[in-house]
Design a protein around this motif. Structure first.
Motif, PDB file in Angstrom:
ATOM      1  N   ARG A   1      30.541 -18.827  -6.863  1.00  0.00           N
ATOM      2  CA  ARG A   1      30.434 -17.378  -6.895  1.00  0.00           C
ATOM      3  C   ARG A   1      29.852 -16.825  -5.588  1.00  0.00           C
ATOM      4  NH1 ARG A   1      30.653 -14.195 -11.198  1.00  0.00           N
ATOM      5  NH2 ARG A   1      29.972 -12.074 -10.791  1.00  0.00           N
ATOM      6  N   GLU A   2      28.822 -17.537  -5.105  1.00  0.00           N
ATOM      7  CA  GLU A   2      28.195 -17.102  -3.860  1.00  0.00           C
ATOM      8  C   GLU A   2      29.194 -17.163  -2.702  1.00  0.00           C
ATOM      9  OE1 GLU A   2      23.940 -18.147  -4.079  1.00  0.00           O
ATOM     10  OE2 GLU A   2      24.479 -19.220  -2.259  1.00  0.00           O
TER      11      GLU A   2
ATOM     12  N   VAL B   1      31.492 -14.281  -2.885  1.00  0.00           N
ATOM     13  CA  VAL B   1      30.878 -13.046  -2.385  1.00  0.00           C
ATOM     14  C   VAL B   1      30.898 -13.021  -0.855  1.00  0.00           C
ATOM     15  CG1 VAL B   1      28.740 -11.737  -2.277  1.00  0.00           C
ATOM     16  CG2 VAL B   1      29.498 -12.690  -4.439  1.00  0.00           C
ATOM     17  N   LEU B   2      30.697 -14.182  -0.251  1.00  0.00           N
ATOM     18  CA  LEU B   2      30.779 -14.224   1.212  1.00  0.00           C
ATOM     19  C   LEU B   2      32.166 -13.796   1.679  1.00  0.00           C
ATOM     20  CD1 LEU B   2      28.923 -17.553   2.107  1.00  0.00           C
ATOM     21  CD2 LEU B   2      28.079 -15.218   2.258  1.00  0.00           C
ATOM     22  N   ARG B   3      33.184 -14.261   0.963  1.00  0.00           N
ATOM     23  CA  ARG B   3      34.550 -13.854   1.314  1.00  0.00           C
ATOM     24  C   ARG B   3      34.692 -12.344   1.172  1.00  0.00           C
ATOM     25  NH1 ARG B   3      38.674 -17.318   0.864  1.00  0.00           N
ATOM     26  NH2 ARG B   3      39.755 -15.694   2.008  1.00  0.00           N
ATOM     27  N   VAL B   4      34.159 -11.803   0.076  1.00  0.00           N
ATOM     28  CA  VAL B   4      34.237 -10.362  -0.148  1.00  0.00           C
ATOM     29  C   VAL B   4      33.528  -9.611   0.988  1.00  0.00           C
ATOM     30  CG1 VAL B   4      33.458  -8.486  -1.645  1.00  0.00           C
ATOM     31  CG2 VAL B   4      34.470 -10.542  -2.644  1.00  0.00           C
ATOM     32  N   CYS B   5      32.443 -10.192   1.469  1.00  0.00           N
ATOM     33  CA  CYS B   5      31.679  -9.541   2.538  1.00  0.00           C
ATOM     34  C   CYS B   5      32.329  -9.720   3.911  1.00  0.00           C
ATOM     35  CB  CYS B   5      30.265 -10.094   2.598  1.00  0.00           C
ATOM     36  SG  CYS B   5      29.253  -9.528   1.237  1.00  0.00           S
ATOM     37  N   GLY B   6      33.482 -10.337   3.961  1.00  0.00           N
ATOM     38  CA  GLY B   6      34.195 -10.411   5.232  1.00  0.00           C
ATOM     39  C   GLY B   6      34.237 -11.779   5.889  1.00  0.00           C
TER      40      GLY B   6
ATOM     41  N   PRO C   1      38.305 -15.369  -4.387  1.00  0.00           N
ATOM     42  CA  PRO C   1      37.244 -14.426  -4.753  1.00  0.00           C
ATOM     43  C   PRO C   1      37.491 -13.754  -6.104  1.00  0.00           C
ATOM     44  CG  PRO C   1      37.983 -14.022  -2.503  1.00  0.00           C
ATOM     45  CD  PRO C   1      38.862 -15.088  -3.056  1.00  0.00           C
ATOM     46  N   ALA C   2      38.721 -13.288  -6.337  1.00  0.00           N
ATOM     47  CA  ALA C   2      38.969 -12.543  -7.569  1.00  0.00           C
ATOM     48  C   ALA C   2      38.689 -13.414  -8.795  1.00  0.00           C
ATOM     49  CB  ALA C   2      40.403 -12.036  -7.599  1.00  0.00           C
TER      50      ALA C   2
ATOM     51  N   LEU D   1      34.886 -14.175  -9.239  1.00  0.00           N
ATOM     52  CA  LEU D   1      34.016 -13.044  -9.569  1.00  0.00           C
ATOM     53  C   LEU D   1      34.286 -12.478 -10.951  1.00  0.00           C
ATOM     54  CD1 LEU D   1      34.097 -11.223  -6.146  1.00  0.00           C
ATOM     55  CD2 LEU D   1      32.126 -12.318  -7.212  1.00  0.00           C
ATOM     56  N   ARG D   2      35.418 -12.876 -11.545  1.00  0.00           N
ATOM     57  CA  ARG D   2      35.808 -12.237 -12.796  1.00  0.00           C
ATOM     58  C   ARG D   2      34.822 -12.518 -13.916  1.00  0.00           C
ATOM     59  NH1 ARG D   2      39.879  -9.569 -14.611  1.00  0.00           N
ATOM     60  NH2 ARG D   2      40.928  -9.787 -12.618  1.00  0.00           N
TER      61      ARG D   2
ATOM     62  N   GLU E   1      31.553 -12.906 -15.450  1.00  0.00           N
ATOM     63  CA  GLU E   1      30.172 -12.514 -15.144  1.00  0.00           C
ATOM     64  C   GLU E   1      29.219 -13.041 -16.207  1.00  0.00           C
ATOM     65  OE1 GLU E   1      30.007  -8.371 -13.954  1.00  0.00           O
ATOM     66  OE2 GLU E   1      30.962  -9.162 -12.175  1.00  0.00           O
TER      67      GLU E   1
END
Ligand SMILES: Nc1ncnc2c1ncn2[C@@H]1O[C@H](COP(=O)(O)OP(=O)(O)OP(=O)(O)O)[C@@H](O)[C@H]1O
Ligand SMILES: [Mg+2]
Lengths: 225, 370
Positions: free
Chosen positions: B272-273, B276-281, B363-364, B367-368, B370
């Motif tokens: 998950r972490e 999130v890094l991928r989501v953050c760019g 990522p998707a 992250l789904r 939770e």
């Protein structure tokens, strides 16, 4: 003069399980700069799915997407959008619990290779904006739920995005804290001109947005705010 | 350096797991350091033994090992007759056994050999060497394990000898060896008038090339190598060195598996972490780089601990009486760099699959839930 459209979908469909679960059926949508738009719908209606498509985390089966002038489907565009144009906020803050607020906020800056001084200046600006400045050196695990969510919003703002995608950002917060976080998002749209798309199932937040788009049975209906 | 907190997160979170991963590398480093130090110590010793202050080593052409080399007395005489040569000292090597000691090196030396003069005599004196028939001389350590003193009779091979003297040398091989006058040794081992190797000292070390040409034309049956050439071409040294590195690399492979294991756990427990890094760019490459960075940090810790451990082991071995003179405690910078480099490569190899896995996190998907 109308403001620029920052996110749009045209007849976009998305299904899972090789078509067995049709989540979105030919949906269309357009969001301008400065707008706070609610995606309002029951659990499982497809709100997160639509946000993921707009944010380039997932790809549509058909239809056209346009986000900040780019098609968010090819990998290079996705990366560019995530780095420079889109900020994400989730129901869970998704911060790294054992790092400090400051260290968490460095992550987006690291991704784009921004220099140390510039990063520090930007961190100072965003924490000031959301009132997290006094907690900069604290670890996430030592913060309250509201503080965590505000830190998550700071992280989304680090690279100065034009579009904010917020997936139930108040879902894990109590009423008062949730209201404060919502007010923050609204201010970002109204004062700073960001386009904010907020997925929520809470009626009171949907009603406080500029527009409400109801997500039901794979379709979107705009209802009067 | 901004990335450092991210690299260190998981190492800090799971200290024991990280320590185990680093320990694998540390043991690899320590094993390699120790083995190489011992082997290079032994090689250095053997080479000093042969060189004996000389410039060249002369031995039979095309032999696989010096024990099989024969340089005849006529060839020795011819070397001595060469005006460029200041001194030529023949040595015969052989292996003998004694009850309870299956392998003892026996050296056949001429009475005037430098080694005898340079040794510290505990019993007897250099002038006694070869003065009386039936006498053998012992290195200090050999005297110890044979429990023999000056004047005792010892059984060596098929013969019995009277101990004519005992002397200590700095060289472990010599100190654990027994010495016979060259003639007596040749007779005892049925080697005719042959020596194994002749160490040659030139009057003028600048004449090395000329000396080599002299030997090539006058003595085609032998080869003259400068000490340094000898070290790199002598088969037994090469095999020893190769073995040392091979054993070391095997130790490292185990270390690499340790890193792979640690890194895989590290990746699996924070999908998950990473999402999130991928989501953050973060790009895929950046995520992979992060995992490699983590492995490198692990390796750096392991290398530091490994060198410390290796130093302790070497220090301890250095003090073991039986190994006196065999272990060389100092190691070349190139060896240190080689070991550190191998450790980093191993860690990177161990991180290969974890990094690949991490870079492919969707990522998707991640992250789904939770
Ligand atoms: N990878 C997947 N495989 C199969 N089905 C999926 C997948 N992802 C989402 N779905 C389904 O798609 C539908 C829409 O999911 P989505 O998460 O978009 O809903 P949501 O409106 O965000 O719900 P919530 O309010 O609970 O977050 C759900 O029925 C979900 O089970
Ligand atoms: Mg959702």
């Amino acid at each position: 003069m109308s403001k620029p459209v920052l996110a749009s979908a045209h007849r976009v469909s998305k299904s899972y399980d090789s078509g067995r679960i049709a989540v979105l059926r030919e949906v269309s949508l357009s969001v301008q700069a400065g707008e706070l738009v609610a995606l309002w719908g029951a659990s499982g209606s497809g709100k997160s799915t639509l946000l993921h498509l707009l944010g380039g985390l997932d790809t549509p089966d058909s239809g056209e997407l346009r986000v900040c002038g780019l098609d968010p489907t090819p990998e290079t565009n996705r990366l560019a959008l995530r780095r420079h144009s889109i900020g994400f906020v989730f129901q869970l803050h998704n911060l790294i619990p054992d790092l400090t607020v400051e260290e968490n906020l460095r992550v987006p800056a690291l991704a784009i290779g921004r220099g140390l001084t510039e990063t520090r200046a930007r961190i100072a600006t965003v924490v000031e904006e959301v009132g997290m400045a006094p907690r900069l050196k604290h670890r996430i695990q030592d913060l309250s739920g509201g503080e965590r969510q505000r830190t998550a919003i700071c992280r989304a703002l680090m690279n100065s995005p034009q579009l904010l995608l917020a997936d139930e950002p108040t879902g894990a917060l109590d009423e008062l804290t949730g209201t404060a976080v919502f007010a923050l998002l609204k201010r970002l749209a109204e004062r700073d001109g960001l386009a904010v798309i907020l997925a929520t199932h809470e009626r009171r937040f949907a009603e406080a947005c500029h527009r409400i788009i109801r997500v039901r049975d794979g379709r979107l209906d705009e209802i009067a705010a | 350096m901004q990335i450092l907190p991210l690299v260190l997160i998981n190492l800090r979170r799971h200290r024991w797991r990280a320590a185990i991963g680093a320990a694998g590398i540390a043991f690899g480093v320590a094993a390699m350091l120790t083995i190489i130090a011992i082997v290079s110590g032994a090689i250095g010793m053997f080479q000093r033994l042969l060189a004996n202050d000389s410039h060249f080593l002369v031995f039979e052409r095309n032999v696989s090992d010096l024990f099989f080399s024969s340089v005849t007395s006529a060839q020795v005489a011819s070397l001595r007759a060469n005006p460029r040569v200041a001194a030529a000292q023949p040595v015969l090597f052989a292996l003998v056994s004694s009850p309870g000691h299956p392998m003892i090196t026996c050296f056949g030396l001429e009475a005037g050999d430098q080694r005898l003069a340079k040794a510290r005599w505990i019993a007897g004196q250099p002038a006694d060497f070869g003065a009386r028939e039936g006498e053998i001389f012992l290195g200090e350590r050999a005297a110890g394990f044979l429990a023999a003193r000056h004047g005792d009779t010892v059984a060596i091979g098929r013969g019995t000898f009277r101990v004519g003297g005992v002397f200590a040398t700095e060289n472990g091989f010599e100190d654990g060896g027994v010495f016979l006058p060259l003639k007596a040794a040749q007779e005892f081992f049925h080697r005719g008038d042959a020596a194994s190797v002749v160490s040659v000292k030139l009057r003028n070390s600048a004449e090395a090339a000329a000396f080599r040409r002299d030997v090539e034309s006058a003595l085609p049956g032998v080869i003259a190598l400068e000490n340094r050439e000898f070290n790199s071409s002598y088969n037994s040294f090469r095999i020893l060195n190769f073995t040392a590195w091979a054993v070391g690399v095997c130790a490292f492979c185990l270390g690499g598996l340790g890193v792979a294991n640690t890194m895989l756990l590290s990746v699996f427990t924070r999908i998950r972490e990473l999402a999130v890094l991928r989501v953050c760019g973060f790009s895929r490459g950046q995520v992979a780089g992060l995992i490699f960075g983590e492995a490198a940090a692990l390796a750096a810790a392991g290398i530091t601990a490994g060198f410390a451990l290796g130093a302790v082991v070497l220090f301890a071995l250095h003090r073991v009486p039986q190994l006196q003179g065999y272990v060389r405690a100092e190691v070349d910078v190139s060896v240190v760099l080689g070991i550190a480099g191998t450790a980093f490569i191993t860690a990177a190899a161990g991180a290969l699959y974890p990094a690949r896995f991490a870079s492919r996190v969707q990522p998707a998907e991640a992250l789904r839930y939770e």
